[in-house]
Motif scaffolding. Structure first.
Motif, PDB file in Angstrom:
ATOM      1  N   LEU A 238       6.835  -2.348   9.294  1.00 27.93           N
ATOM      2  CA  LEU A 238       5.687  -3.674   8.345  1.00 27.93           C
ATOM      3  C   LEU A 238       4.742  -3.805   8.624  1.00 27.93           C
ATOM      4  O   LEU A 238       4.046  -2.999   9.785  1.00 27.93           O
ATOM      5  N   GLU A 239       4.165  -2.679   7.626  1.00 33.66           N
ATOM      6  CA  GLU A 239       2.510  -3.473   8.115  1.00 33.66           C
ATOM      7  C   GLU A 239       2.364  -4.454   7.835  1.00 33.66           C
ATOM      8  O   GLU A 239       2.066  -5.616   7.661  1.00 33.66           O
ATOM      9  N   THR A 240       1.017  -4.782   8.974  1.00 33.46           N
ATOM     10  CA  THR A 240       0.649  -5.793   9.360  1.00 33.46           C
ATOM     11  C   THR A 240      -1.627  -5.977   9.126  1.00 33.46           C
ATOM     12  O   THR A 240      -1.609  -5.172   9.612  1.00 33.46           O
ATOM     13  N   HIS A 241      -1.332  -7.138   9.225  1.00 33.35           N
ATOM     14  CA  HIS A 241      -3.135  -7.229   9.322  1.00 33.35           C
ATOM     15  C   HIS A 241      -3.575  -8.251   9.624  1.00 33.35           C
ATOM     16  O   HIS A 241      -2.943  -8.908   9.263  1.00 33.35           O
ATOM     17  N   PRO A 242      -4.646  -8.642  10.138  1.00 35.39           N
ATOM     18  CA  PRO A 242      -5.063  -9.986  10.312  1.00 35.39           C
ATOM     19  C   PRO A 242      -5.878 -11.088   9.563  1.00 35.39           C
ATOM     20  O   PRO A 242      -5.866 -11.905   9.301  1.00 35.39           O
ATOM     21  N   ASP A 243      -5.833  -9.831   7.934  1.00 38.79           N
ATOM     22  CA  ASP A 243      -6.566 -10.574   7.316  1.00 38.79           C
ATOM     23  C   ASP A 243      -6.141  -9.738   5.823  1.00 38.79           C
ATOM     24  O   ASP A 243      -7.129  -9.529   5.554  1.00 38.79           O
ATOM     25  N   PRO A 244      -5.297 -10.061   5.510  1.00 40.20           N
ATOM     26  CA  PRO A 244      -4.457  -9.109   4.356  1.00 40.20           C
ATOM     27  C   PRO A 244      -5.035  -8.868   2.952  1.00 40.20           C
ATOM     28  O   PRO A 244      -5.475  -8.281   2.667  1.00 40.20           O
ATOM     29  N   ASP A 245      -5.566 -10.038   2.592  1.00 41.41           N
ATOM     30  CA  ASP A 245      -6.976 -10.009   1.322  1.00 41.41           C
ATOM     31  C   ASP A 245      -7.748  -9.805   1.233  1.00 41.41           C
ATOM     32  O   ASP A 245      -8.096  -9.078   0.594  1.00 41.41           O
ATOM     33  N   ARG A 246      -8.469  -9.280   2.825  1.00 42.55           N
ATOM     34  CA  ARG A 246      -9.401  -8.155   2.874  1.00 42.55           C
ATOM     35  C   ARG A 246      -9.378  -6.872   3.050  1.00 42.55           C
ATOM     36  O   ARG A 246     -10.280  -6.423   3.235  1.00 42.55           O
ATOM     37  N   ALA A 247      -7.386  -6.586   3.184  1.00 43.97           N
ATOM     38  CA  ALA A 247      -7.472  -5.749   3.743  1.00 43.97           C
ATOM     39  C   ALA A 247      -8.138  -3.933   2.573  1.00 43.97           C
ATOM     40  O   ALA A 247      -7.616  -4.705   1.501  1.00 43.97           O
ATOM     41  N   PRO A 248      -8.175  -2.765   3.212  1.00 46.59           N
ATOM     42  CA  PRO A 248      -8.763  -1.949   2.397  1.00 46.59           C
ATOM     43  C   PRO A 248      -7.337  -1.213   1.031  1.00 46.59           C
ATOM     44  O   PRO A 248      -8.471  -0.651   0.548  1.00 46.59           O
ATOM     45  N   SER A 249      -6.484  -1.769   1.985  1.00 51.77           N
ATOM     46  CA  SER A 249      -5.387  -0.884   1.342  1.00 51.77           C
ATOM     47  C   SER A 249      -4.229  -1.763   1.294  1.00 51.77           C
ATOM     48  O   SER A 249      -3.577  -2.517   2.294  1.00 51.77           O
ATOM     49  N   ASP A 250      -3.078  -2.181   0.409  1.00 51.70           N
ATOM     50  CA  ASP A 250      -1.951  -2.906   0.062  1.00 51.70           C
ATOM     51  C   ASP A 250      -1.472  -4.171   0.821  1.00 51.70           C
ATOM     52  O   ASP A 250      -1.202  -4.373   1.319  1.00 51.70           O
ATOM     53  N   GLY A 251      -3.051  -4.743   0.888  1.00 51.27           N
ATOM     54  CA  GLY A 251      -3.085  -6.190   1.455  1.00 51.27           C
ATOM     55  C   GLY A 251      -1.725  -7.179   0.352  1.00 51.27           C
ATOM     56  O   GLY A 251      -1.255  -8.123   0.808  1.00 51.27           O
ATOM     57  N   PRO A 252      -1.249  -7.077  -0.535  1.00 47.94           N
ATOM     58  CA  PRO A 252      -1.008  -8.086  -1.135  1.00 47.94           C
ATOM     59  C   PRO A 252       0.488  -7.833  -0.597  1.00 47.94           C
ATOM     60  O   PRO A 252       1.448  -9.006  -0.996  1.00 47.94           O
ATOM     61  N   ASN A 253       0.658  -6.749   0.190  1.00 50.97           N
ATOM     62  CA  ASN A 253       1.814  -6.283   0.738  1.00 50.97           C
ATOM     63  C   ASN A 253       2.551  -6.613   1.881  1.00 50.97           C
ATOM     64  O   ASN A 253       3.049  -5.683   2.386  1.00 50.97           O
ATOM     65  N   MET A 254       1.356  -6.677   2.901  1.00 56.13           N
ATOM     66  CA  MET A 254       1.443  -6.688   4.197  1.00 56.13           C
ATOM     67  C   MET A 254       1.406  -8.288   5.039  1.00 56.13           C
ATOM     68  O   MET A 254       0.969  -9.605   4.428  1.00 56.13           O
TER      69      MET A 254
END
Length: 276
Positions: A238-254
């Protein structure tokens, strides 16, 4: 947990898609270190130093190998979590193995003999992602290449494996990946290896985002992850990020970091219920 893949406890590979600055990396890793106490098989921290397969030639790829490996070492020293990253070329494997605990073969490289053999020869655990065009039993050859290159003086530890395979769905020509839930049992039986479900990349829509980047449908991550736990997956990716919409890569599927714990707790409960 150690870096090997447990056979009988649900484990998790998680982290941001690509290595970012220390503040972001530590924020995610600290969160995962706390969450690991509730995951029976533990958590392996994942981030890539180079995203070599971007849809857009100008897309962000990451910091590169030297800087990226140094960042992963800092994560491990801070949290105690084992760390994983991708390798793309045979000559990367030795240096990467010196720095991280687990090597990962990207799906689009899963048939590259020289790369698989070089990864196995390091003696480190290797996670091989199934190509999006392959049937489950087709991964037998990839696993064999890694195993037969593994140092003869090292053996699989009791209760754990040094090679795992990851299911991330199959393409049928329309830009969406489709996950066949039979794949977990079929691939584990054929490869004699733990099977991981990549719930985040399975909802990726390559080349369908803004500006030619990859799109995704993260709302389908929870139902697919839960279904995989019931259907026989041994681990989750599971890729995860505090702010997926602003992630530099693959934000829409994190998965958003603040939503990760609730999802993982449901997955653990489903996995355990399915195996009673």
């Amino acid at each position: 947990m150690g870096a090997e893949f447990p056979k009988d406890r649900l484990f998790l590979i998680a982290g941001p898609c690509v290595i970012e600055d220390d503040d972001l990396m530590f924020r995610v890793a600290d969160h995962l270190a706390r969450l690991a106490e509730r995951v029976p098989g533990g958590i392996i921290f994942k981030a890539s130093f180079d995203k070599a397969n971007r849809s857009n030639a100008g897309a962000h790829r990451g910091p590169g190998m030297i800087e990226g490996l140094e960042a992963l070492v800092r994560v491990r020293e801070r949290t105690g979590l084992p760390v994983l990253t991708d390798v793309h070329l045979p000559d990367q494997c030795g240096a990467v193995a010196d720095a991280v605990d687990v090597l990962q073969i990207p799906a689009f490289l899963c048939r590259q003999t020289d790369l698989l053999e070089a990864a196995g020869a390091t003696g480190k655990p290797v996670n091989v992602k199934k190509g999006q065009w392959m049937h489950p039993e087709g991964m037998v050859g990839a696993v064999r290449k890694v195993r037969e290159s593994y140092p003869k003086t090292l053996v699989e530890t009791k209760g754990a494996c040094v090679v795992a395979v990851t299911e991330r769905g199959s393409f049928f020509g329309y830009g969406d990946l489709v996950v066949d839930m039979r794949s977990f049992v079929r691939m584990r039986d054929a490869c004699n290896a733990p099977v991981i479900f990549d719930a985040t990349h399975s909802v990726q829509r390559p080349g369908q985002g803004q500006g030619g980047s990859s799109g995704g449908a993260r709302e389908f991550i929870p139902p697919l992850a839960l279904a995989a736990c019931a259907a026989g997956a041994d681990g989750l990716f599971l890729e995860t990020h505090p702010d997926p919409d602003r992630a530099p890569s693959d934000g829409p599927n994190m998965v958003a970091l603040h939503q990760l714990d609730a999802l993982v707790e449901k997955c653990v409960a489903t996995w355990e219920l399915a195996r009673r």
